[in-house]
Design an enzyme around this catalytic site. Sequence first.
Site, mmCIF file in Angstrom:
data_model
loop_
_atom_site.group_PDB
_atom_site.id
_atom_site.type_symbol
_atom_site.label_atom_id
_atom_site.label_comp_id
_atom_site.label_asym_id
_atom_site.label_seq_id
_atom_site.Cartn_x
_atom_site.Cartn_y
_atom_site.Cartn_z
ATOM 1 N N TYR A 142 0.857 -1.183 0.000
ATOM 2 C CA TYR A 142 0.000 0.000 0.000
ATOM 3 C C TYR A 142 0.893 1.232 0.000
ATOM 4 C CZ TYR A 142 -3.445 3.450 1.631
ATOM 5 O OH TYR A 142 -4.267 4.551 1.760
ATOM 6 N N ASP A 237 9.130 2.739 -0.264
ATOM 7 C CA ASP A 237 8.087 3.346 0.551
ATOM 8 C C ASP A 237 8.342 2.941 2.002
ATOM 9 O OD1 ASP A 237 5.901 4.131 1.976
ATOM 10 O OD2 ASP A 237 4.424 3.416 0.530
ATOM 11 N N LYS A 270 4.381 8.619 8.986
ATOM 12 C CA LYS A 270 4.160 7.993 10.300
ATOM 13 C C LYS A 270 5.167 8.444 11.375
ATOM 14 C CE LYS A 270 1.010 4.641 8.538
ATOM 15 N NZ LYS A 270 0.952 3.939 7.287
HETATM 16 C C1 LIG Z 1 0.326 4.447 5.941
HETATM 17 C C2 LIG Z 1 1.030 4.210 4.678
HETATM 18 C C3 LIG Z 1 0.920 5.079 3.579
HETATM 19 C C4 LIG Z 1 -0.074 6.203 3.541
HETATM 20 O O1 LIG Z 1 0.170 7.169 4.496
HETATM 21 P P1 LIG Z 1 -1.029 8.151 4.952
HETATM 22 O O2 LIG Z 1 -0.378 9.106 5.872
HETATM 23 O O3 LIG Z 1 -2.057 7.280 5.576
HETATM 24 O O4 LIG Z 1 -1.555 8.791 3.723
HETATM 25 C C5 LIG Z 1 1.735 4.857 2.490
HETATM 26 N N1 LIG Z 1 2.605 3.834 2.454
HETATM 27 C C6 LIG Z 1 2.728 2.971 3.475
HETATM 28 C C7 LIG Z 1 3.728 1.878 3.390
HETATM 29 C C8 LIG Z 1 1.942 3.115 4.606
HETATM 30 O O5 LIG Z 1 2.050 2.228 5.594
#
Ligand SMILES: *Cc1c(COP(=O)(O)O)cnc(C)c1O
Length: 429
Positions: A142, A237, A270
């Site tokens: 994601y 990511d 995060k």
């Molecule tokens: C949480 C998450 C996102 C999205 O971040 P948001 O602040 O919720 O938009 C993107 N990539 C990864 C791997 C994530 O865990």
Amino acid sequence: MTSNEQLFQRAQGVIPGGVNSPVRAFRAVGGTPRFIQRAQGAYMWDAEGTKFIDYIGSWGPMILGHGHPAVLDAVHQAAADGFSFGAPTEREVQLAEAIIALVPSVEQVRLVSSGTEAGMSAIRLARGATGRSKIVKFEGCYHGHADALLVKAGSGLATFGHPTSAGVPPEVVQHTLVLEYNNIEQLEDCFKAQGDEIACVMIEPICGNMNFVRASVPFMTRLRELCTQHGAMLAFDEVMTGFRVALGGAQSVYAKLIPGFEPDMSVFGKVIGGGMPLAAFGSSRKVMSQLAPLGPVYQAGTLSGNPVATACGLATLKEISKPGFYDALAARTQSLVAGLTKVANDAGVPFVGDSEGGMFGFFFASELPQNYNVVMATDKERFNRFFHGMLNRGVYLAPALYEAGFVSAAHSEADIAATVAAAAEALRD
Ligand SMILES: *Cc1c(COP(=O)(O)O)cnc(C)c1O
């Protein structure tokens, strides 16, 4: 006192599904979501005054636990000086410097407000910098909800993906190729067929959005080789793994396993916001110079680099940079996974778990899954019963079997022991 059920009813009247992010609605596990009133350290209390040991930590950011005094101080001070200026501040420079100091592959960063925004901007930048359109992602990873990333594998190799959301026209995802995680053969075939058209490959190096699945070392090694060979950017990511699995993120974990390893681009979120809306993407100075106002790739944000959020992020980074922080966090997390594994074995329940730093996952299965289809084939009914068994015993796990869990520095050995004891009871039931 208002009950969770009453709040949920009210919420459903004015907010779609009663929540502002779908997984909070407990659809995967059933039941009524808990409306949280406050949190402190490793604990959260809901509207009914029930206390939980928190293993979500706001889905990752709360690595110090809730309400860490040094972070609170920094936020109070920053808030008193002004919420937002729409003009540059010294704290943005300090946070950028701090990130760059911890992540050697990154020479410049841009701050934004969410992981979604960072991932979306990183892809635009990769396309702008390479002059190519195609991007590759892996099923189960994601990267936020930008249109081009809401896509799942089509039938057959390297066909166009299909949108996973209504409102995303098929043309919008026609440049997004979706491959199976940890599948070297598919990756090679894809690069052979269209490697010179790929702007970037985006990957969760340790994937926390299919619970907890590591990219294997041979897979990551080959991915790096193919990207280099074909001039495609390798984008990590690290929204979840950054400053969570190690101070240098998952890339520092792979750099220990693969000599000289570095991604070309990184996305953070995060933990770097410490619970405030803050995220970032970064790369080499050369690539980042393609961004406006220096270059032709447009990107902007009214609240980007927000002064209160950067204060929170900086204070968080300062705490997690202290010597021994990750050793202690990793040991605590390992003891949780080992404890859960033991009580599951004692109960004769198939169970496997894994962790890195302060991030963990577990499956009701006999071996660790390597890709999304295998994750989704693990025992969902048992997971859901276990989730509610734990919630009823005051342990708040992620409410879906495809989500990772998080331990914070505020979790004590006693919290872990209480969690394992609750699990022993829940599994017996
Ligand atoms: C949480 C998450 C996102 C999205 O971040 P948001 O602040 O919720 O938009 C993107 N990539 C990864 C791997 C994530 O865990």
